[in-house]
Write a protein that holds these residues in place. Structure first.
Motif, PDB file in Angstrom:
ATOM      1  N   ALA A  29      -1.491   0.040   9.860  1.00 13.54           N
ATOM      2  CA  ALA A  29      -1.201   0.396   8.468  1.00 13.54           C
ATOM      3  C   ALA A  29      -1.821  -0.667   7.573  1.00 13.54           C
ATOM      4  O   ALA A  29      -2.491  -1.587   8.049  1.00 13.54           O
ATOM      5  CB  ALA A  29       0.313   0.456   8.237  1.00 13.54           C
ATOM      6  N   GLU A  30      -1.571  -0.546   6.284  1.00 11.35           N
ATOM      7  CA  GLU A  30      -1.964  -1.590   5.351  1.00 11.35           C
ATOM      8  C   GLU A  30      -0.896  -2.688   5.399  1.00 11.35           C
ATOM      9  O   GLU A  30       0.268  -2.446   5.106  1.00 11.35           O
ATOM     10  CB  GLU A  30      -2.100  -1.020   3.939  1.00 11.35           C
ATOM     11  CG  GLU A  30      -3.228  -0.003   3.822  1.00 11.35           C
ATOM     12  CD  GLU A  30      -3.328   0.604   2.433  1.00 11.35           C
ATOM     13  OE1 GLU A  30      -2.722   0.024   1.495  1.00 11.35           O
ATOM     14  OE2 GLU A  30      -3.980   1.646   2.277  1.00 11.35           O
ATOM     15  N   ASN A  31      -1.309  -3.896   5.784  1.00  8.12           N
ATOM     16  CA  ASN A  31      -0.394  -5.017   5.962  1.00  8.12           C
ATOM     17  C   ASN A  31      -0.617  -6.063   4.886  1.00  8.12           C
ATOM     18  O   ASN A  31      -1.759  -6.388   4.559  1.00  8.12           O
ATOM     19  CB  ASN A  31      -0.623  -5.675   7.324  1.00  8.12           C
ATOM     20  CG  ASN A  31      -0.358  -4.746   8.492  1.00  8.12           C
ATOM     21  OD1 ASN A  31       0.728  -4.728   9.041  1.00  8.12           O
ATOM     22  ND2 ASN A  31      -1.375  -3.979   8.894  1.00  8.12           N
ATOM     23  N   SER A  84     -12.480  -1.054   7.793  1.00  7.99           N
ATOM     24  CA  SER A  84     -11.416  -0.148   7.386  1.00  7.99           C
ATOM     25  C   SER A  84     -11.366  -0.108   5.865  1.00  7.99           C
ATOM     26  O   SER A  84     -11.830  -1.036   5.193  1.00  7.99           O
ATOM     27  CB  SER A  84     -10.068  -0.617   7.955  1.00  7.99           C
ATOM     28  OG  SER A  84      -9.754  -1.911   7.478  1.00  7.99           O
ATOM     29  N   ASN A 129      -9.401   0.231   1.976  1.00 10.19           N
ATOM     30  CA  ASN A 129      -8.205  -0.185   1.230  1.00 10.19           C
ATOM     31  C   ASN A 129      -7.764  -1.625   1.502  1.00 10.19           C
ATOM     32  O   ASN A 129      -6.582  -1.950   1.363  1.00 10.19           O
ATOM     33  CB  ASN A 129      -7.038   0.772   1.501  1.00 10.19           C
ATOM     34  CG  ASN A 129      -7.366   2.210   1.161  1.00 10.19           C
ATOM     35  OD1 ASN A 129      -8.074   2.481   0.197  1.00 10.19           O
ATOM     36  ND2 ASN A 129      -6.870   3.140   1.968  1.00 10.19           N
ATOM     37  N   ASN A 130      -8.688  -2.485   1.899  1.00  9.39           N
ATOM     38  CA  ASN A 130      -8.358  -3.901   2.033  1.00  9.39           C
ATOM     39  C   ASN A 130      -8.413  -4.560   0.655  1.00  9.39           C
ATOM     40  O   ASN A 130      -9.127  -4.115  -0.240  1.00  9.39           O
ATOM     41  CB  ASN A 130      -9.353  -4.583   2.967  1.00  9.39           C
ATOM     42  CG  ASN A 130      -9.337  -3.966   4.348  1.00  9.39           C
ATOM     43  OD1 ASN A 130      -8.381  -4.137   5.100  1.00  9.39           O
ATOM     44  ND2 ASN A 130     -10.402  -3.246   4.698  1.00  9.39           N
ATOM     45  N   ASN A 180      -6.018  -3.716   6.232  1.00  5.84           N
ATOM     46  CA  ASN A 180      -5.696  -2.395   6.763  1.00  5.84           C
ATOM     47  C   ASN A 180      -6.177  -2.311   8.211  1.00  5.84           C
ATOM     48  O   ASN A 180      -7.372  -2.163   8.471  1.00  5.84           O
ATOM     49  CB  ASN A 180      -6.365  -1.314   5.913  1.00  5.84           C
ATOM     50  CG  ASN A 180      -6.017   0.089   6.395  1.00  5.84           C
ATOM     51  OD1 ASN A 180      -5.094   0.264   7.195  1.00  5.84           O
ATOM     52  ND2 ASN A 180      -6.746   1.082   5.905  1.00  5.84           N
ATOM     53  N   THR A 197      -6.517  -0.151  11.277  1.00  6.69           N
ATOM     54  CA  THR A 197      -6.496   1.289  11.558  1.00  6.69           C
ATOM     55  C   THR A 197      -6.172   1.609  13.014  1.00  6.69           C
ATOM     56  O   THR A 197      -5.946   2.772  13.346  1.00  6.69           O
ATOM     57  CB  THR A 197      -7.851   1.910  11.195  1.00  6.69           C
ATOM     58  OG1 THR A 197      -8.905   1.164  11.838  1.00  6.69           O
ATOM     59  CG2 THR A 197      -8.068   1.880   9.686  1.00  6.69           C
TER      60      THR A 197
END
Length: 307
Positions: free
Chosen positions: A188-190, A241, A243-244, A260, A262
């Motif tokens: 996920a986005e972390n 990936s 959306n970082n 992010n 994946t």
């Protein structure tokens, strides 16, 4: 038709290879990613009527970033004391007698709610036969200064999500980047948190040991850490990936961004570090080419992770 069959066979081989590698990652992950969220006593020191307790996550000092909590207690009554002029300094001594420190908060900040002094130490090396660590503490009670020291053990950091790196920047400065969280990421986005520190070269010869001016480090202010995460294994083609988010400094002095992940496996966090004026201090861009079968290229500034 023959060409189509060859294409399908090649695609299946690629998928199988990727799946096998991914399974191997998951087997390693089951044993390689510990999580520690509880502060426990790591070491105690005593002086006259006072007991000094230093707490760390899991009650252990690890190579990399360590948040610490320092408590001063009246040994007779058990009462927590709000003393003054508290200082904290870790020093490593090598087999040849040379001494060095690591990024740390020399003057811990008092937390009135928890009745402890909050600080950190970014231990650059684990304890071994060639190098040992000692903590030097000072505090004052009723205008009397107390000086204490204690040898401590620094363990190897087996959680690769808490890795660190040190390097010389293009400006000649000695820098350190230490990952703080997440300890165990999700697919996920972390939220990604890191500390960035710089060694302050002494401006004059040292006084009596341990002279803090010879072991001074500061939190880097107002920089930006550009982030490009990749999966460097040959079967993964060094893909990235979406959306970082790049890391920028928060009110806590640490740098915050988003990575992010994946899928599970080996990831490389490629960085480019910019100063307040946008000048590159360290790091290079990584090619966006997909390179299946070849180990992925990395920035000259990177930290490897695994989850």
């Amino acid at each position: 038709m023959k060409m189509y069959k060859f294409f399908i066979m090649g695609l299946l081989l690629t998928v199988v290879s990727c799946t096998l590698d991914k399974t191997d990652y998951e087997n390693e992950i089951n044993t390689a990613v510990p999580e520690h969220y509880e502060f426990k006593e790591a070491v105690t020191l005593s002086k006259d009527d006072y007991k000094i307790s230093i707490e760390a996550l899991n009650g252990t000092f690890y190579q990399g970033y360590n948040e610490i909590r320092l408590k001063v207690v009246n040994a007779k009554t058990g009462e927590y004391l709000n003393v003054s002029d508290v200082t904290f300094m870790p020093v490593a001594t090598s087999a040849d007698g040379s001494k060095a420190s690591c990024p740390h908060r020399y003057q811990p900040e008092y937390n009135s709610t928890g009745q402890y002094y909050s600080g950190y130490a970014v231990f650059t090396e684990r304890s071994n036969a060639m190098q040992g660590w000692k903590l030097y503490l000072n505090f004052k009670v009723n205008q009397k200064t107390y000086e204490l020291d204690k040898e401590v053990t620094v363990q190897e950091q087996i959680n690769k999500n808490l890795n660190m790196t040190s390097f010389t920047g293009n400006d000649g400065g000695q820098y350190f980047i230490a990952l703080v969280s997440p300890q165990k990421p999700n697919v996920a986005e972390n939220k990604l948190v890191a500390g960035i520190y710089q060694y302050n070269k002494p401006q004059a010869p040292g006084g009596s040991f341990p002279d803090p001016s010879q072991f001074s480090y500061s939190e880097v202010k107002g920089y930006t850490l550009l982030l490009d995460p990749r999966m460097p294994e040959p079967s993964m083609g060094n893909h990235s990936s979406p959306n970082n988010k790049d890391l920028v400094q928060g009110d806590d002095g640490l740098y915050h961004g988003v990575v992010n992940y994946t899928m599970t496996g080996n990831w490389t966090l490629n960085f480019i570090m910019l100063n307040q004026n946008g000048k590159i201090i360290k790091g290079t861009k990584v090619s966006t080419d997909f390179t299946p079968g070849v180990a992925g290229a990395k920035s000259e500034l990177f930290i490897d992770t695994l989850f």
